[in-house]
Scaffold this motif. Structure first.
Motif, PDB file in Angstrom:
ATOM      1  N   GLU A  89       6.087   8.149  24.012  1.00  0.00           N
ATOM      2  CA  GLU A  89       5.089   9.211  23.831  1.00  0.00           C
ATOM      3  C   GLU A  89       5.122   9.752  22.412  1.00  0.00           C
ATOM      4  O   GLU A  89       4.075   9.944  21.783  1.00  0.00           O
ATOM      5  CB  GLU A  89       5.346  10.351  24.819  1.00  0.00           C
ATOM      6  N   LYS A  90       6.318   9.983  21.884  1.00  0.00           N
ATOM      7  CA  LYS A  90       6.458  10.508  20.522  1.00  0.00           C
ATOM      8  C   LYS A  90       5.974   9.496  19.490  1.00  0.00           C
ATOM      9  O   LYS A  90       5.301   9.847  18.517  1.00  0.00           O
ATOM     10  CB  LYS A  90       7.907  10.897  20.247  1.00  0.00           C
ATOM     11  N   ILE A  91       6.313   8.238  19.702  1.00  0.00           N
ATOM     12  CA  ILE A  91       5.883   7.176  18.782  1.00  0.00           C
ATOM     13  C   ILE A  91       4.358   7.068  18.774  1.00  0.00           C
ATOM     14  O   ILE A  91       3.736   6.999  17.713  1.00  0.00           O
ATOM     15  CB  ILE A  91       6.530   5.826  19.171  1.00  0.00           C
ATOM     16  N   VAL A  92       3.748   7.062  19.941  1.00  0.00           N
ATOM     17  CA  VAL A  92       2.289   6.967  20.031  1.00  0.00           C
ATOM     18  C   VAL A  92       1.640   8.158  19.327  1.00  0.00           C
ATOM     19  O   VAL A  92       0.691   7.987  18.558  1.00  0.00           O
ATOM     20  CB  VAL A  92       1.825   6.861  21.500  1.00  0.00           C
ATOM     21  N   ASP A  93       2.142   9.355  19.565  1.00  0.00           N
ATOM     22  CA  ASP A  93       1.593  10.550  18.906  1.00  0.00           C
ATOM     23  C   ASP A  93       1.628  10.411  17.390  1.00  0.00           C
ATOM     24  O   ASP A  93       0.660  10.746  16.704  1.00  0.00           O
ATOM     25  CB  ASP A  93       2.349  11.810  19.328  1.00  0.00           C
ATOM     26  N   GLU A  94       2.736   9.905  16.860  1.00  0.00           N
ATOM     27  CA  GLU A  94       2.855   9.727  15.404  1.00  0.00           C
ATOM     28  C   GLU A  94       1.904   8.647  14.889  1.00  0.00           C
ATOM     29  O   GLU A  94       1.261   8.814  13.863  1.00  0.00           O
ATOM     30  CB  GLU A  94       4.298   9.377  15.020  1.00  0.00           C
ATOM     31  N   LEU A  95       1.817   7.535  15.607  1.00  0.00           N
ATOM     32  CA  LEU A  95       0.977   6.427  15.157  1.00  0.00           C
ATOM     33  C   LEU A  95      -0.509   6.762  15.237  1.00  0.00           C
ATOM     34  O   LEU A  95      -1.303   6.256  14.449  1.00  0.00           O
ATOM     35  CB  LEU A  95       1.290   5.160  15.951  1.00  0.00           C
ATOM     36  N   LEU A  96      -0.896   7.635  16.155  1.00  0.00           N
ATOM     37  CA  LEU A  96      -2.300   8.035  16.256  1.00  0.00           C
ATOM     38  C   LEU A  96      -2.745   8.862  15.051  1.00  0.00           C
ATOM     39  O   LEU A  96      -3.933   8.916  14.732  1.00  0.00           O
ATOM     40  CB  LEU A  96      -2.547   8.816  17.545  1.00  0.00           C
ATOM     41  N   LYS A  97      -1.804   9.477  14.355  1.00  0.00           N
ATOM     42  CA  LYS A  97      -2.130  10.306  13.197  1.00  0.00           C
ATOM     43  C   LYS A  97      -2.696   9.497  12.034  1.00  0.00           C
ATOM     44  O   LYS A  97      -3.383  10.037  11.183  1.00  0.00           O
ATOM     45  CB  LYS A  97      -0.898  11.078  12.722  1.00  0.00           C
ATOM     46  N   ASN A  98      -2.400   8.189  11.991  1.00  0.00           N
ATOM     47  CA  ASN A  98      -2.870   7.398  10.856  1.00  0.00           C
ATOM     48  C   ASN A  98      -4.341   7.012  10.957  1.00  0.00           C
ATOM     49  O   ASN A  98      -4.894   6.432  10.034  1.00  0.00           O
ATOM     50  CB  ASN A  98      -1.991   6.159  10.634  1.00  0.00           C
ATOM     51  N   LYS A  99      -4.992   7.324  12.069  1.00  0.00           N
ATOM     52  CA  LYS A  99      -6.431   7.128  12.262  1.00  0.00           C
ATOM     53  C   LYS A  99      -6.891   5.671  12.209  1.00  0.00           C
ATOM     54  O   LYS A  99      -8.073   5.395  12.078  1.00  0.00           O
ATOM     55  CB  LYS A  99      -7.244   7.954  11.258  1.00  0.00           C
ATOM     56  N   SER A 100      -5.971   4.731  12.275  1.00  0.00           N
ATOM     57  CA  SER A 100      -6.354   3.308  12.331  1.00  0.00           C
ATOM     58  C   SER A 100      -6.966   3.007  13.697  1.00  0.00           C
ATOM     59  O   SER A 100      -6.555   3.572  14.709  1.00  0.00           O
ATOM     60  CB  SER A 100      -5.138   2.410  12.129  1.00  0.00           C
ATOM     61  N   GLU A 101      -7.923   2.107  13.712  1.00  0.00           N
ATOM     62  CA  GLU A 101      -8.539   1.744  14.974  1.00  0.00           C
ATOM     63  C   GLU A 101      -7.543   1.017  15.880  1.00  0.00           C
ATOM     64  O   GLU A 101      -7.500   1.255  17.086  1.00  0.00           O
ATOM     65  CB  GLU A 101      -9.749   0.860  14.722  1.00  0.00           C
ATOM     66  N   ILE A 102      -6.728   0.133  15.289  1.00  0.00           N
ATOM     67  CA  ILE A 102      -5.686  -0.584  16.037  1.00  0.00           C
ATOM     68  C   ILE A 102      -4.396  -0.519  15.241  1.00  0.00           C
ATOM     69  O   ILE A 102      -4.376  -0.820  14.045  1.00  0.00           O
ATOM     70  CB  ILE A 102      -6.069  -2.055  16.283  1.00  0.00           C
ATOM     71  N   THR A 103      -3.316  -0.121  15.898  1.00  0.00           N
ATOM     72  CA  THR A 103      -2.000  -0.081  15.273  1.00  0.00           C
ATOM     73  C   THR A 103      -1.038  -0.887  16.136  1.00  0.00           C
ATOM     74  O   THR A 103      -1.019  -0.719  17.362  1.00  0.00           O
ATOM     75  CB  THR A 103      -1.485   1.369  15.147  1.00  0.00           C
ATOM     76  N   ILE A 104      -0.262  -1.749  15.498  1.00  0.00           N
ATOM     77  CA  ILE A 104       0.753  -2.539  16.202  1.00  0.00           C
ATOM     78  C   ILE A 104       2.098  -2.236  15.560  1.00  0.00           C
ATOM     79  O   ILE A 104       2.244  -2.296  14.344  1.00  0.00           O
ATOM     80  CB  ILE A 104       0.449  -4.040  16.132  1.00  0.00           C
TER      81      ILE A 104
END
Length: 76
Positions: free
Chosen positions: A53-68
């Motif tokens: 959950e914490k990782i997803v929250d952080e990765l969503l901040k970069n506004k990329s359409e797809i993040t892996i």
């Protein structure tokens, strides 16, 4: 422990966790999980789920359409 869906046995393994917010997709590879060897369903323990959950929250901040991301590289 058995799979809730097919009742088959679970084994320690890794899964690719996919989160889709509607406008962004986050894929976290190699997440430690209990995996059903028959249907592929996977289950996370509480500690791993909280980290995800914490990782997803952080990765969503970069506004990329797809993040892996690779779990083993970011879940320290």
């Amino acid at each position: 422990m058995n799979c809730v869906l097919c009742k088959s046995q679970l084994i320690h393994g890794e899964a690719n966790h996919i989160f889709d917010s509607g406008s962004q997709i986050v894929i976290i590879k190699n997440v430690p999980a209990m995996v059903c060897h028959q249907c592929g369903e996977y289950y996370l323990d509480n500690e791993t789920a909280i980290k995800i959950e914490k990782i997803v929250d952080e990765l969503l901040k970069n506004k990329s359409e797809i993040t892996i991301a690779n779990y083993s590289e970011i879940a320290a």
